[in-house]
Design a protein around this motif. Structure first.
Motif, PDB file in Angstrom:
ATOM      1  N   ARG A   1      -5.326  62.873 101.418  1.00  0.00           N
ATOM      2  CA  ARG A   1      -5.844  64.253 101.351  1.00  0.00           C
ATOM      3  C   ARG A   1      -6.445  64.587  99.984  1.00  0.00           C
ATOM      4  NH1 ARG A   1      -3.445  62.966 106.165  1.00  0.00           N
ATOM      5  NH2 ARG A   1      -3.363  64.736 107.564  1.00  0.00           N
ATOM      6  N   GLY A   2      -7.009  63.597  99.317  1.00  0.00           N
ATOM      7  CA  GLY A   2      -7.657  63.869  98.041  1.00  0.00           C
ATOM      8  C   GLY A   2      -6.737  63.878  96.846  1.00  0.00           C
ATOM      9  N   HIS A   3      -5.442  63.620  97.044  1.00  0.00           N
ATOM     10  CA  HIS A   3      -4.508  63.675  95.925  1.00  0.00           C
ATOM     11  C   HIS A   3      -4.811  62.601  94.878  1.00  0.00           C
ATOM     12  CE1 HIS A   3      -1.875  66.816  97.347  1.00  0.00           C
ATOM     13  NE2 HIS A   3      -1.839  66.261  98.542  1.00  0.00           N
ATOM     14  N   LEU A   4      -5.461  61.520  95.271  1.00  0.00           N
ATOM     15  CA  LEU A   4      -5.772  60.453  94.321  1.00  0.00           C
ATOM     16  C   LEU A   4      -7.145  60.623  93.679  1.00  0.00           C
ATOM     17  CD1 LEU A   4      -4.463  57.262  96.178  1.00  0.00           C
ATOM     18  CD2 LEU A   4      -3.247  58.801  94.639  1.00  0.00           C
ATOM     19  N   SER A   5      -7.917  61.598  94.130  1.00  0.00           N
ATOM     20  CA  SER A   5      -9.279  61.749  93.627  1.00  0.00           C
ATOM     21  C   SER A   5      -9.276  62.053  92.139  1.00  0.00           C
ATOM     22  CB  SER A   5     -10.007  62.876  94.370  1.00  0.00           C
ATOM     23  OG  SER A   5     -11.302  63.045  93.845  1.00  0.00           O
ATOM     24  N   ARG A   6     -10.142  61.378  91.388  1.00  0.00           N
ATOM     25  CA  ARG A   6     -10.211  61.576  89.945  1.00  0.00           C
ATOM     26  C   ARG A   6     -11.549  62.179  89.544  1.00  0.00           C
ATOM     27  NH1 ARG A   6     -11.375  56.256  86.536  1.00  0.00           N
ATOM     28  NH2 ARG A   6     -13.270  57.384  86.055  1.00  0.00           N
ATOM     29  N   LEU A   7     -12.079  63.035  90.375  1.00  0.00           N
ATOM     30  CA  LEU A   7     -13.347  63.671  90.059  1.00  0.00           C
ATOM     31  C   LEU A   7     -13.164  64.955  89.261  1.00  0.00           C
ATOM     32  CD1 LEU A   7     -15.259  63.112  93.418  1.00  0.00           C
ATOM     33  CD2 LEU A   7     -15.597  61.928  91.260  1.00  0.00           C
TER      34      LEU A   7
ATOM     35  N   GLU B   1     -14.759  65.977 110.854  1.00  0.00           N
ATOM     36  CA  GLU B   1     -14.334  66.429 109.527  1.00  0.00           C
ATOM     37  C   GLU B   1     -15.492  67.018 108.729  1.00  0.00           C
ATOM     38  OE1 GLU B   1     -10.604  63.414 108.593  1.00  0.00           O
ATOM     39  OE2 GLU B   1     -12.502  63.146 107.552  1.00  0.00           O
ATOM     40  N   TRP B   2     -16.669  66.450 108.907  1.00  0.00           N
ATOM     41  CA  TRP B   2     -17.822  66.861 108.109  1.00  0.00           C
ATOM     42  C   TRP B   2     -18.270  68.271 108.439  1.00  0.00           C
ATOM     43  CZ3 TRP B   2     -23.439  64.597 108.318  1.00  0.00           C
ATOM     44  CH2 TRP B   2     -24.089  64.849 107.101  1.00  0.00           C
TER      45      TRP B   2
ATOM     46  N   LYS C   1     -14.576  63.032  98.119  1.00  0.00           N
ATOM     47  CA  LYS C   1     -14.706  64.488  98.065  1.00  0.00           C
ATOM     48  C   LYS C   1     -14.126  65.122  99.326  1.00  0.00           C
ATOM     49  CE  LYS C   1     -18.898  64.442  95.196  1.00  0.00           C
ATOM     50  NZ  LYS C   1     -20.313  64.881  95.107  1.00  0.00           N
ATOM     51  N   GLU C   2     -13.881  66.403  99.229  1.00  0.00           N
ATOM     52  CA  GLU C   2     -13.435  67.190 100.376  1.00  0.00           C
ATOM     53  C   GLU C   2     -12.148  66.659 101.012  1.00  0.00           C
ATOM     54  OE1 GLU C   2     -14.864  70.049 101.401  1.00  0.00           O
ATOM     55  OE2 GLU C   2     -16.294  69.897  99.745  1.00  0.00           O
ATOM     56  N   LYS C   3     -11.318  65.994 100.213  1.00  0.00           N
ATOM     57  CA  LYS C   3     -10.005  65.515 100.674  1.00  0.00           C
ATOM     58  C   LYS C   3     -10.115  64.581 101.875  1.00  0.00           C
ATOM     59  CE  LYS C   3      -7.925  69.898  99.206  1.00  0.00           C
ATOM     60  NZ  LYS C   3      -7.115  71.074  99.602  1.00  0.00           N
ATOM     61  N   ARG C   4     -11.192  63.821 101.965  1.00  0.00           N
ATOM     62  CA  ARG C   4     -11.426  63.016 103.150  1.00  0.00           C
ATOM     63  C   ARG C   4     -10.868  61.600 102.998  1.00  0.00           C
ATOM     64  NH1 ARG C   4     -17.435  64.057 105.369  1.00  0.00           N
ATOM     65  NH2 ARG C   4     -16.591  62.859 107.110  1.00  0.00           N
TER      66      ARG C   4
ATOM     67  N   GLY D   1     -21.346  61.597 106.141  1.00  0.00           N
ATOM     68  CA  GLY D   1     -21.202  62.193 104.819  1.00  0.00           C
ATOM     69  C   GLY D   1     -19.880  61.995 104.120  1.00  0.00           C
ATOM     70  N   ARG D   2     -19.073  61.005 104.555  1.00  0.00           N
ATOM     71  CA  ARG D   2     -17.792  60.813 103.877  1.00  0.00           C
ATOM     72  C   ARG D   2     -17.966  60.094 102.536  1.00  0.00           C
ATOM     73  NH1 ARG D   2     -12.614  57.185 105.626  1.00  0.00           N
ATOM     74  NH2 ARG D   2     -13.374  57.542 107.736  1.00  0.00           N
TER      75      ARG D   2
END
Length: 625
Positions: free
Chosen positions: A417-423, A181-182, A410-413, A55-56
């Protein structure tokens, strides 16, 4: 030269590598046609199966459509079909729907799980060797955890929340790491306590990760144990039942999820081709990757059995590096055969091994001497994956990999740690976008009309502060001197303060910049044109940002303007906020109540169809069909 038909069976790492090499070499030779046959219309990025299973990433993140991969390789015909027979005497490959004559054949169908006939694995366990396998595991775990959340029997509930991974090689360790992690996400989604979940990694050998050194083995094991994974070594799976797993020493682990990653063998279809087989059904090849006693037939990937003389006669490993290299060797020797040049002996070069344990930690052993772990090991693994897309010439999937591993995660995976996520929601950028666009628009309007005592950039007066232009204008140099003398004690600051004179970034343009501008704007006539042109550009940029049209490009252009104005000696430190604002607005800000919401998807679709053609679920014979 008479026409030559080269058929490649299998679009995995080996088949794609071979087809790409052949296509590039023969791109100007209309007499050579490469036919690539696979039962799927896409390549599965096998090294990321664990990310889908746990699920990553989304399932389509590891599907690389063959049309996109080969759209610019005009001499490659993609066929979606299943090979049913290979006639080596008549040189014909038969599929479920067609038959293909060949002069040269590359068999690269890969491998499949080897369960070693352990009772119950096929009936009650899960294997992970295909996109379908990964999705099946993903759905099973989601459904089982959801059912467990409503299960009142404590023992059964515990068994449902226990997963066992058999095999502590690359695949097993990477899978159990992502499951680790999941579980937190699954627990939260189903109102469960993460402490209720149990993860086991079972290995029949006395150590895990046998291909790396003891240093990596110990680090990996220490990290997994610290994260709560129970590791059992020297004790393999002996029997698998629907609700339990029995180990060799009689230990029984109640579980509804056994995932088998403990072995690989050659694709069983290869047994029917009449080529000599070795251990685990692998087909015997010589040093040129030619199948034994089979003229014009070459082997590549996990299917190959070839003992490397410089590796103590160990068979080529069933890993990605080997798959690509055997594919390249097979292709190189087909090229040599067609062109009558010297053939190439296969020499495997394995630069190292990288293993992820979840999305944030990994271990790596590179070039037989470099030991890495943690963030750096994971970063190197991502870089190697990105390099793969460069080697096969796929800019599209290079970008898509970055999206699904870093920006759409998602979920900082991931390692950041999700710092680049643009969601996130870009709606909150709307007020800033309108303000910033209005600022540029107003500055352009002032320049056009010369408002509030400013000099119009559309008049006959040169505003640009370059010395050679001022010298060409009567009295202008004295005016510059008088103006400079009037300025007193400028103060550095990033905002205006009452009573202070703001400091310019550069009092005058650097010599190297002056040299460039003197070429671009050599005389007053060009300067007057340049002033008008720059004003119109500012106006169009401001309106585009307000409207949310091409906001990435428009804001990138404002950064270029700020740099240009700064180097020209026309910009103050207090206005440097222009740059961080522009960077912030480049993150899709035009998609919230902006024209980019409509325009960018339309352009992407048109460009996609023009460059790659239309992707399909089934590709039939005939290039471009």
């Amino acid at each position: 030269m008479s026409k030559k038909n080269i058929v490649v069976v299998g679009a995995g790492f080996a088949g794609v590598a071979a087809a790409k090499k052949l296509s590039r070499h023969f791109k100007k030779n209309p007499d050579v046609l490469i036919t690539l046959i696979d039962k799927h219309s896409y390549q599965t990025y096998m090294t990321e199966l664990h990310e889908v299973a746990a699920g990553r990433v989304q399932p389509d993140a590891i599907q690389y459509d063959l049309q996109r991969l080969f759209s610019r390789n005009r001499n490659v015909d993609i066929i979606t079909d299943e090979v049913t027979h290979v006639d080596r005497e008549k040189k014909v490959v038969t599929t479920s729907s067609h038959s293909f004559n060949y002069d040269y054949l590359i068999l690269a169908m890969g491998g499949e799980p080897n369960t070693f006939n352990v009772p119950g694995v096929d009936e009650n366990g899960f294997t992970m060797w295909s996109w379908e396998d990964a999705n099946k595991i993903r759905r099973h775990i989601q459904d089982t955890v959801e059912a467990a959340s409503n299960e009142h029997n404590d023992e059964k509930r515990k068994a449902m929340l226990t997963a066992v991974v058999s095999g502590a090689g690359f695949t097993g360790v990477e899978l159990v790491g992502d499951l680790m992690e999941w579980k937190d996400q699954l627990a939260r989604a189903n109102k469960l306590d993460p402490a209720e979940f149990s993860l086991y990694l079972i290995e029949a050998a006395p150590q895990i990760l046998g291909v790396v050194t003891e240093k990596e083995q110990q680090k990996a094991e220490k990290y997994m144990r610290k994260q709560g994974i129970q590791i059992i070594k020297g004790n393999g799976v002996a029997n698998v039942k629907k609700d339990s797993v029995e180990l060799s020493d009689g230990t029984v682990i109640p579980t509804h999820t056994l995932i088998w990653t403990a072995g690989v063998k050659a694709n069983t279809d290869a047994a029917a081709y009449g080529i000599e087989q070795a251990r685990a059904g692998r087909l015997v090849a010589n040093k040129y990757m030619e199948a034994k006693d089979s003229e014009g037939v070459y082997l590549a990937g996990d299917l190959v059995y070839y003992e490397e003389p410089d590796k103590n006669n160990a068979p080529v490993p069933q890993i990605v590096q080997s798959a690509e290299q055997t594919g390249h060797t097979a292709a190189a020797n087909i090229i040599a055969s067609i062109e009558g040049t010297e053939k190439h002996e296969h020499k495997g070069t394995y630069q190292g091994f990288m293993i992820s344990i979840g999305s944030r930690y990994g271990v790596a052993y590179l070039m037989d001497k470099i030991h890495l772990s943690g963030f750096i090991a994971m970063l190197v693994k991502h870089m190697v994956n990105l390099f793969y897309f460069m080697t096969i010439g796929s800019g599209y999937y290079f970008v898509q990999y970055i999206y699904h591993e870093f920006f759409h995660i998602k979920e900082k995976r991931n390692i950041f740690r999700g710092h680049l996520s643009r969601l996130g929601n870009v709606l909150w950028a709307l007020p800033l976008r309108v303000f910033y666009g209005s600022m540029w628009t107003w500055e352009a309007v002032k320049k056009i009309y010369g408002l509030y005592g400013t000099t119009s950039w559309f008049g006959d007066e040169i505003v640009l502060p370059f010395a050679w232009l001022k010298e060409a204008t009567t009295g202008a140099s004295e005016a510059v001197t008088d103006t400079a003398a009037a300025v007193s004690h400028p103060v550095f600051g990033l905002s205006y303060a009452y009573g202070e004179e703001p400091m310019m970034i550069f009092k005058e343009a650097p010599e190297w910049f002056n040299s460039i501008m003197q070429v671009m704007i050599p005389n007053p006539e060009m300067a007057l044109f340049f002033q008008k042109f720059m004003t119109i550009v500012e106006l169009l940029i401001g309106l585009a940002i307000i409207a949310g049209l091409f906001t990435f490009l428009a804001n990138a252009a404002t950064i270029a303007l700020v740099i240009s104005f700064s180097l020209s000696g026309m910009f103050y430190w207090v206005n440097m906020w222009f740059i961080p604002v522009a960077i912030a607005l480049m993150n899709g800000s035009g998609r919230a109540f902006g024209l980019d919401y409509y325009v960018i998807p339309w352009i992407q679709k048109k460009l996609d169809n023009w460059w790659y053609g239309k992707t399909k679920s089934i590709y039939r014979p005939g290039i471009g069909q």
